[in-house]
Design a protein around this motif. Structure first.
Motif, PDB file in Angstrom:
ATOM      1  N   ALA A  81      11.795  58.515  25.518  1.00 52.37           N
ATOM      2  CA  ALA A  81      11.147  57.438  25.856  1.00 52.37           C
ATOM      3  C   ALA A  81       9.810  57.577  26.597  1.00 52.37           C
ATOM      4  O   ALA A  81       8.730  57.102  26.497  1.00 52.37           O
ATOM      5  CB  ALA A  81      12.043  56.229  26.270  1.00 52.37           C
ATOM      6  N   ILE A  82      10.099  58.379  27.480  1.00 52.95           N
ATOM      7  CA  ILE A  82       8.807  58.622  28.387  1.00 52.95           C
ATOM      8  C   ILE A  82       7.658  59.358  27.594  1.00 52.95           C
ATOM      9  O   ILE A  82       6.536  59.059  27.769  1.00 52.95           O
ATOM     10  CB  ILE A  82       9.174  59.570  29.649  1.00 52.95           C
ATOM     11  N   LEU A  83       8.230  60.234  26.771  1.00 49.54           N
ATOM     12  CA  LEU A  83       7.336  60.899  25.783  1.00 49.54           C
ATOM     13  C   LEU A  83       6.627  60.237  25.085  1.00 49.54           C
ATOM     14  O   LEU A  83       5.302  60.303  24.844  1.00 49.54           O
ATOM     15  CB  LEU A  83       7.958  62.075  25.235  1.00 49.54           C
ATOM     16  N   ALA A  88       4.723  52.485  35.211  1.00 47.54           N
ATOM     17  CA  ALA A  88       5.572  53.068  36.064  1.00 47.54           C
ATOM     18  C   ALA A  88       6.793  52.842  34.994  1.00 47.54           C
ATOM     19  O   ALA A  88       7.094  51.785  34.240  1.00 47.54           O
ATOM     20  CB  ALA A  88       5.901  52.116  37.510  1.00 47.54           C
ATOM     21  N   ALA A  89       7.842  54.031  35.019  1.00 47.97           N
ATOM     22  CA  ALA A  89       8.982  53.945  34.383  1.00 47.97           C
ATOM     23  C   ALA A  89      10.169  54.182  34.900  1.00 47.97           C
ATOM     24  O   ALA A  89      10.344  55.130  35.691  1.00 47.97           O
ATOM     25  CB  ALA A  89       8.988  54.837  33.220  1.00 47.97           C
ATOM     26  N   PRO A 129      10.083  48.734  30.748  1.00 39.66           N
ATOM     27  CA  PRO A 129      11.588  48.852  30.772  1.00 39.66           C
ATOM     28  C   PRO A 129      12.089  50.292  30.219  1.00 39.66           C
ATOM     29  O   PRO A 129      12.804  50.352  29.172  1.00 39.66           O
ATOM     30  CB  PRO A 129      11.935  47.856  29.873  1.00 39.66           C
ATOM     31  N   VAL A 130      11.879  51.332  30.846  1.00 37.82           N
ATOM     32  CA  VAL A 130      12.106  52.923  30.443  1.00 37.82           C
ATOM     33  C   VAL A 130      12.773  53.473  31.656  1.00 37.82           C
ATOM     34  O   VAL A 130      12.212  53.664  32.787  1.00 37.82           O
ATOM     35  CB  VAL A 130      10.888  53.536  30.156  1.00 37.82           C
ATOM     36  N   SER A 131      13.931  54.201  31.490  1.00 36.01           N
ATOM     37  CA  SER A 131      14.537  54.898  32.331  1.00 36.01           C
ATOM     38  C   SER A 131      13.747  56.007  33.169  1.00 36.01           C
ATOM     39  O   SER A 131      13.097  56.849  31.934  1.00 36.01           O
ATOM     40  CB  SER A 131      16.097  55.205  31.999  1.00 36.01           C
ATOM     41  N   ALA A 132      14.094  56.507  34.193  1.00 32.80           N
ATOM     42  CA  ALA A 132      13.310  57.864  34.433  1.00 32.80           C
ATOM     43  C   ALA A 132      13.885  58.904  33.794  1.00 32.80           C
ATOM     44  O   ALA A 132      13.464  60.134  34.153  1.00 32.80           O
ATOM     45  CB  ALA A 132      13.522  57.890  36.010  1.00 32.80           C
ATOM     46  N   GLY A 169       9.858  56.621  38.322  1.00 29.41           N
ATOM     47  CA  GLY A 169      10.910  56.567  39.317  1.00 29.41           C
ATOM     48  C   GLY A 169      10.711  55.014  39.820  1.00 29.41           C
ATOM     49  O   GLY A 169      10.149  54.152  39.141  1.00 29.41           O
ATOM     50  N   SER A 170      11.614  54.578  40.690  1.00 28.38           N
ATOM     51  CA  SER A 170      11.769  53.341  41.109  1.00 28.38           C
ATOM     52  C   SER A 170      11.995  52.894  42.411  1.00 28.38           C
ATOM     53  O   SER A 170      12.302  51.761  42.631  1.00 28.38           O
ATOM     54  CB  SER A 170      12.858  52.646  40.260  1.00 28.38           C
TER      55      SER A 170
END
Length: 426
Positions: free
Chosen positions: A53-55, A30-31, A45-48, A7-8
């Motif tokens: 990409a999170i994995l 944080a992503a 620089p990873v979208s929520a 989150g952001s």
């Protein structure tokens, strides 16, 4: 333990702030994070919403716990993907996130298991909905079925207002696909509060109460927003009332979810109304509230990381939460035009001065770093100014003083946040 926070916004900055104080935490990633979170950990620089990409981050960084802040990734099944790959996650799977993702699902669940809530009907066609609205007995609340960023709830005093709301949601698609179905329900009268509870699939551990202020204008006027401020705790809620909320609403909900085969691990955020007949459940969210989380975490004395990991591992039974006796207040600073189209790019000044005030913390909600390396506005809700005090008056005065010290073009905030708790006009 490395923690990956998804989150952001201001809620995520507040969670990062609390997690950064936990002895168990070695690093926070944080992503994608925000400029405030960047002072506490490493922003990626990873979208929520980029699940793969999170994995990949979890695998390459050796993440010990993933904390999902916003609802959209939960509704989309991020927690399911990560759990199926062996990672501990604070946040429900897609089945549990339907409590927020579908008003129809939630209301049907409440009815089936006798959880006290308002009388309702659901519709998937505007003509039938409009016919029901014209014959509704009293004021009605019109809700988009899907997730609408906290804005898909329209309060209607008259049948004409309800018909217009149905047209806006189902024909004009003001909230996109969230308006494919709607719920009409009785407009309950009483006093609202937010109650957060941690859940490990079996055990419910209540946190503290909070009250937020949704309308853009002072005196609770104007359009609904994502939230213009919040205070905690809520003074009218006695220990007996809190116990009743847990035993009559939250615990039956978890039993109902288990009966439906749903293993809910994360936070249950209940919007509750105290009525002449006791508690009535307005709705659930499947994540921490924003901006209620911001003042809430400043009063938390227990380790948030330990509690979240216990939820993820199904090990919450027997735990307690320790809180400070302080009151806390949050004032949201917004950009010009919010909650409609809003300005971006205004340079923000005074952040350091405000944060240096005693018992004041400033959380970033919609900010960015511009080309000149200065903090600038990038969202409608820009900053969350939080202050603690021995009394509501003290906390609110500190929050307002800090809010005045921060400056950017178009800054707006409500000066009456928490005034209803003081019993005066001051």
């Amino acid at each position: 333990m490395k923690i990956l926070l998804i989150g952001s916004g201001g809620r995520e900055h507040a969670l990062a702030w609390s997690l950064s104080q936990c002895a168990e935490v070695s690093e926070i990633l944080a992503a994608p994070g925000n400029p405030g979170i960047a002072h506490l950990g490493r922003c990626l620089p990873v979208s929520a919403t980029d699940r793969q990409a999170i994995l990949d981050v979890c695998r390459t960084e050796g993440i010990g716990l993933v904390v999902v802040g916003p609802e959209a990734p939960l509704i989309a099944g991020l927690a399911d993907l990560l759990r199926s790959n062996g990672f501990a996650v604070f946040g429900p799977g897609a089945d549990g996130a339907r409590l927020e993702g579908s008003k129809v699902f939630a209301k049907d669940l409440f009815r089936k298991y006798g959880i006290p809530s308002a009388h309702y009907q659901s519709f998937d066609h505007p003509v039938a909905a409009e016919a029901a609205a014209r014959s509704w007995n009293g004021p009605v609340v019109v809700k988009a079925d899907g997730e609408a960023g906290g804005k898909g709830v329209l309060m209607c005093e008259t049948p004409d207002e309800a018909v217009a709301a149905i047209d806006r949601i189902m024909r004009e698609r003001a909230f996109g696909d969230a308006g494919e179905r709607i719920v009409l329900e009785d407009w309950l009268r009483g006093t609202e509060m937010s109650l957060f509870a941690l859940c490990d699939g079996k055990t419910v551990l209540p946190m503290q109460t909070a009250q937020d202020y949704k309308r853009i204008g002072e005196g609770d006027t104007g359009q609904n927003t994502g939230g213009m401020g919040a205070v905690t705790p809520v003074p009218f809620v006695t220990p007996e009332m809190l116990k009743s909320a847990v035993s009559d609403v939250l615990e039956p909900t978890v039993r109902a979810l288990r009966a439906e085969g749903i293993d809910y691990r994360g936070v249950l955020y209940a919007g509750l109304m105290w009525t002449a007949d006791g508690w009535r459940l307005l709705e659930y969210n499947c994540r921490f509230g924003d901006p209620e989380t911001q003042p809430l975490v400043t009063r938390l004395k227990s380790s948030l990381a330990d509690l979240m990991l216990a939820c993820a591992n199904g090990d919450l039974d027997g735990r307690t939460i320790e809180w400070s006796s302080d009151c806390a207040a949050c004032i949201v600073l917004t950009a010009a035009g919010y909650p409609g189209a809003y300005d971006k790019g205004a340079v923000i000044r005074g952040l350091k001065l405000a944060a240096e005030l005693p018992d004041v913390t400033v959380f970033h909600a919609g900010t960015t770093i511009n080309e000149q390396k200065l903090v600038a506005t990038s969202g409608g809700r820009v900053l969350d100014v939080v202050a603690k005090g021995a009394t509501y008056k003290e906390a609110l005065e500190r929050a307002r003083e800090a809010a005045e010290m921060v400056d950017f073009t178009g800054k707006y905030y409500r000066r009456d946040i928490g005034r209803n708790l003081l019993g005066t006009a001051g």
